[in-house]
Design a protein around this motif. Structure first.
Motif, PDB file in Angstrom:
ATOM      1  N   ASN A 125       7.725   2.219   6.407  1.00  0.00           N
ATOM      2  CA  ASN A 125       6.802   1.166   5.889  1.00  0.00           C
ATOM      3  C   ASN A 125       7.136  -0.187   6.391  1.00  0.00           C
ATOM      4  OD1 ASN A 125       4.621   0.682   4.046  1.00  0.00           O
ATOM      5  ND2 ASN A 125       6.218  -0.844   3.111  1.00  0.00           N
ATOM      6  N   THR A 126       8.361  -0.108   6.971  1.00  0.00           N
ATOM      7  CA  THR A 126       8.731  -1.526   7.796  1.00  0.00           C
ATOM      8  C   THR A 126       9.430  -1.162   9.086  1.00  0.00           C
ATOM      9  OG1 THR A 126      10.114  -3.617   7.395  1.00  0.00           O
ATOM     10  CG2 THR A 126      10.815  -1.670   6.268  1.00  0.00           C
ATOM     11  N   MET A 155      -8.374   1.238   2.626  1.00  0.00           N
ATOM     12  CA  MET A 155      -7.655   1.045   1.211  1.00  0.00           C
ATOM     13  C   MET A 155      -6.788  -0.205   1.013  1.00  0.00           C
ATOM     14  SD  MET A 155      -8.679   4.280   0.188  1.00  0.00           S
ATOM     15  CE  MET A 155     -10.248   3.818   0.903  1.00  0.00           C
ATOM     16  N   GLU A 156      -6.339  -0.513  -0.016  1.00  0.00           N
ATOM     17  CA  GLU A 156      -5.764  -1.685  -0.523  1.00  0.00           C
ATOM     18  C   GLU A 156      -4.158  -1.345   0.288  1.00  0.00           C
ATOM     19  OE1 GLU A 156      -5.688  -1.653  -4.681  1.00  0.00           O
ATOM     20  OE2 GLU A 156      -7.838  -2.173  -4.936  1.00  0.00           O
ATOM     21  N   SER A 157      -3.756  -0.180   0.419  1.00  0.00           N
ATOM     22  CA  SER A 157      -2.520  -0.097   1.099  1.00  0.00           C
ATOM     23  C   SER A 157      -2.517  -0.083   2.515  1.00  0.00           C
ATOM     24  CB  SER A 157      -1.995   1.313   0.782  1.00  0.00           C
ATOM     25  OG  SER A 157      -2.935   2.275   1.279  1.00  0.00           O
ATOM     26  N   ILE A 187      -5.201   5.007   9.391  1.00  0.00           N
ATOM     27  CA  ILE A 187      -6.401   4.775   8.058  1.00  0.00           C
ATOM     28  C   ILE A 187      -5.946   5.829   6.984  1.00  0.00           C
ATOM     29  CG2 ILE A 187      -8.720   5.214   7.174  1.00  0.00           C
ATOM     30  CD1 ILE A 187      -8.544   3.102   9.232  1.00  0.00           C
ATOM     31  N   HIS A 188      -5.797   5.174   5.614  1.00  0.00           N
ATOM     32  CA  HIS A 188      -5.007   6.167   4.663  1.00  0.00           C
ATOM     33  C   HIS A 188      -6.000   6.790   3.794  1.00  0.00           C
ATOM     34  CE1 HIS A 188      -1.569   2.893   4.354  1.00  0.00           C
ATOM     35  NE2 HIS A 188      -1.747   3.359   5.444  1.00  0.00           N
ATOM     36  N   LYS A 189      -7.121   6.942   3.953  1.00  0.00           N
ATOM     37  CA  LYS A 189      -8.180   7.810   3.331  1.00  0.00           C
ATOM     38  C   LYS A 189      -8.296   8.984   4.402  1.00  0.00           C
ATOM     39  CE  LYS A 189     -12.853   8.301   1.680  1.00  0.00           C
ATOM     40  NZ  LYS A 189     -14.123   7.450   1.343  1.00  0.00           N
ATOM     41  N   PRO A 190      -8.293  10.246   4.049  1.00  0.00           N
ATOM     42  CA  PRO A 190      -8.596  11.245   4.888  1.00  0.00           C
ATOM     43  C   PRO A 190     -10.094  11.338   5.228  1.00  0.00           C
ATOM     44  CG  PRO A 190      -7.440  12.054   2.918  1.00  0.00           C
ATOM     45  CD  PRO A 190      -7.758  10.669   2.967  1.00  0.00           C
ATOM     46  N   SER A 241      -6.704   1.903  -5.058  1.00  0.00           N
ATOM     47  CA  SER A 241      -7.964   2.410  -4.491  1.00  0.00           C
ATOM     48  C   SER A 241      -7.961   3.740  -4.199  1.00  0.00           C
ATOM     49  CB  SER A 241      -8.258   1.397  -3.196  1.00  0.00           C
ATOM     50  OG  SER A 241      -7.249   1.488  -2.132  1.00  0.00           O
ATOM     51  N   GLU A 242      -6.931   4.275  -4.105  1.00  0.00           N
ATOM     52  CA  GLU A 242      -6.663   5.788  -3.758  1.00  0.00           C
ATOM     53  C   GLU A 242      -6.762   6.751  -4.966  1.00  0.00           C
ATOM     54  OE1 GLU A 242      -3.687   6.222  -0.372  1.00  0.00           O
ATOM     55  OE2 GLU A 242      -3.489   4.062  -0.767  1.00  0.00           O
TER      56      GLU A 242
END
Length: 384
Positions: free
Chosen positions: A51-52, A198-200, A227-230, A250-251
């Protein structure tokens, strides 16, 4: 040939000040089991391992355990990993040549010099070669020694830069070719403002990082990350698998999974999603206090209270039913008033200094003085 596609692990992420290590370990163990059962020829991880760019030792250990476990469980499987925009290219690139010998290909640094090209890994089955082209996340500035600049000396757009990086590769379209990339791709002609994000996710102002996906049509399958959404990008063969677990409200309710790609002869491809079941679902629960409390669970929840409640210490009470509650919102009397409470409802009798101290917790005497000075300066500025 069988390929399993995953991405955006974001190991080390904290969410609502929660350490997600337990959730991530749970889902990585599940992915390991899926890979063990299916025994793919290749596993591709399309970026954002961490994540970082400076992950904690716990995050590094978790990823090391995951990859080491795969190496033991499926020793004949080629594991291909690229860096994403959250990763350190140098960290992902570490021991790259040594790991290649052990069928682990960690590609952190993209081509940056004119003599450099994408990492290409070729596997073979009964139908011939399958060429994997691995392109870590790039920005135009990273590759401008290859792409050059426009007539005004400025870097090209993301769209132009990625296109130029792909077009310079010598791709044999008679063979099967897989592209692994971590960028923001959209179908040609679509407006990035209408893309559901997505918000993430890290979203650039003005969506300047958009790349149009027609450039990818020369590949047989594109394993994408970022992109975090499939979702697919104009074709079921150009796919984002999304994050393995939800990292934002949002997920909520979103079904996560890894993608199984089965390659036969050229032009004959099958894809399917193997679902993942998280340790904790992400949910939004709405209603009165009585209606909400009747649905108690240990999922990650946003509570939305739809009418005024006289329950004293409502946040504390709700946490008895929802130990992993993320936040409380209020939406009543058609005002859509939203109040987030991460610890307890605000006590208006307390001073700003007291409320800040409670929020920060464990403030030392020296930090109290600094905090008081900051508050006094802000309040003095408002009064002025």
């Amino acid at each position: 040939m069988k390929i399993i596609h995953l991405s955006d692990l974001h190991i080390g992420k904290r969410w609502f000040n929660r350490d997600m290590n337990e959730d991530q370990k749970y889902i990585l163990n599940q992915i390991t089991e899926i890979i063990s059962v299916n025994k793919p020829d290749a596993v591709v991880i399309a970026g954002d391992i961490y994540n970082t760019s400076s992950p904690t030792s716990d995050a590094v250990e978790l990823f090391d355990d995951f990859i080491s476990g795969l190496s033991v469980t499926v020793p004949d499987t080629e594991i291909m990993i690229i860096s994403g925009n959250h990763d350190s290219t140098k960290r992902i690139d570490m021991f790259r040549k040594i790991l290649n010998v052990h069928k682990i290909h960690m590609i952190g640094k993209p081509p940056v010099l004119p003599e450099e090209y994408m990492e290409k890994i070729t596997l073979t089955d009964e139908y011939g070669n399958v060429n994997f082209y691995l392109l870590p996340f790039i920005s135009p500035a990273m590759v401008n020694r290859i792409t050059g600049t426009d007539e005004n000396g400025r870097n090209f757009s993301y769209n132009k830069a990625v296109r130029m990086m792909i077009e310079r590769e010598n791709i044999n379209t008679d063979e099967r070719n897989i592209f692994v990339s971590h960028q923001f791709y959209l179908p040609s002609g679509s407006d990035p403002k209408n893309a559901e994000r997505m918000e993430s996710e890290s979203i650039k102002v003005g969506n300047i990082d958009v790349v149009y996906a027609d450039i990818l049509e020369r590949f047989d399958y594109c394993a994408l990350g970022h992109i975090h959404k499939p979702m697919s990008v104009g074709s079921e063969y150009i796919r984002y698998c999304g994050t393995p677990i939800a990292y934002s409200i949002s997920e909520a309710g979103q079904k996560k999974g890894v993608i199984m790609v089965e390659l036969n002869e050229k032009g004959n491809i099958n894809t399917s999603v193997i679902p993942l079941v998280p340790l904790h679902e992400v949910r939004i629960i709405k209603g009165t206090f009585e209606e909400i409390s009747a649905q108690g669970c240990d999922d990650y929840v946003r509570i939305v209270i739809t009418e005024k409640s006289e329950v004293v210490g409502i946040a504390e009470k709700l946490r008895e039913f929802f130990p992993n509650m993320l936040e409380i919102c209020f939406d009543y009397n058609s005002r859509s008033e939203r109040t987030v409470q991460k610890r307890q409802e605000a006590d208006i009798s307390k001073s700003t200094f007291e409320l800040c101290k409670e929020f920060l917790q464990n403030v030392s005497p020296e930090e109290e003085k600094i905090l008081q000075d900051i508050i006094n300066n802000i309040q003095g500025g408002i009064e002025a």
